[in-house]
Design a protein around this motif. Structure first.
Motif, short mmCIF file in Angstrom:
data_model
loop_
_atom_site.label_atom_id
_atom_site.label_comp_id
_atom_site.label_asym_id
_atom_site.label_seq_id
_atom_site.Cartn_x
_atom_site.Cartn_y
_atom_site.Cartn_z
N ASN A 1 0.78 -1.24 0.00
CA ASN A 1 0.00 0.00 0.00
C ASN A 1 0.82 1.29 0.00
O ASN A 1 0.29 2.34 0.39
CB ASN A 1 -0.97 0.02 1.19
N GLU B 1 -6.11 -4.04 11.93
CA GLU B 1 -6.90 -3.07 11.16
C GLU B 1 -8.38 -3.14 11.55
O GLU B 1 -9.03 -2.10 11.73
CB GLU B 1 -6.72 -3.30 9.66
N LYS C 1 -5.56 -0.84 4.58
CA LYS C 1 -4.99 0.50 4.42
C LYS C 1 -3.55 0.59 4.93
O LYS C 1 -2.82 1.51 4.59
CB LYS C 1 -5.84 1.52 5.20
#
Length: 178
Positions: A34, A70, A104
């Motif tokens: 990411n 997360e 993310k």
């Protein structure tokens, strides 16, 4: 520090960092998840960062650590920049990228880095495994360049207790929600 893999004792390099200690290095770790950016300079960066260290990103425990961290942050509405670091190379992250494109967090690898940078990182956080290139499981909260909480599980088999870590973090009087 001594930890365990099941019943087998394992010694870690470095010392567990003290709460209130300042982040003291910049690291050239390679981005693998990411991001294309180099590892952030946490000496100068403002904000709240969670550092997650992973022994083997292909293992069930490590991939679950990535996912559970997360998910739990979302449930608790904690805004943090999450960084996962593993000893494994770039292709080791392929399954996580394919199976969980919603993640993310940023991921970095120690593979292909200079040995002195790897050792400095392991020693700074107390997560190097003696006799192995691997890292121990660990969770570290850094706010404005200062360590405010850490967890290196005594039992390294399995997933660290992320709920316990985050509850302890949220109960800190100095914890500033961003």
């Amino acid at each position: 520090m001594k930890v365990y893999l099941g019943d087998m004792p394992v010694e870690l390099t470095g010392k567990r960092p003290k709460i209130g200690s300042r982040w003291s290095y910049t690291f050239p770790f390679k981005p693998v998840l990411n991001t294309n950016s180099k590892f952030p300079n946490l000496i100068r960066r403002k904000g709240f960062f969670l550092i997650s260290t992973l022994p083997n990103i292909k293992s069930y425990a490590c991939s679950t650590q990535v996912l559970d961290l997360e998910d739990e942050l979302k449930k608790r509405n904690i805004s943090a920049k999450v960084i996962h670091i593993a000893s494994d190379g770039e292709t080791s992250w392929d399954d996580i990228k394919k199976l969980h494109p919603h993640l993310k967090a940023h991921g970095y690898t120690l593979k292909s880095c200079k040995e002195e940078d790897i050792m400095a990182f392991k020693d700074m956080l107390g997560i190097g495994v003696i006799g192995s290139h691997r890292l121990a499981h660990g969770l570290f909260a850094i706010q404005d360049g200062i360590l405010i909480s850490s967890m290196i599980p005594k039992q390294q088999y399995g997933v660290p207790n992320i709920k316990k870590f985050l509850t302890r973090l949220q109960n800190l009087k100095d914890f500033k929600q961003i």
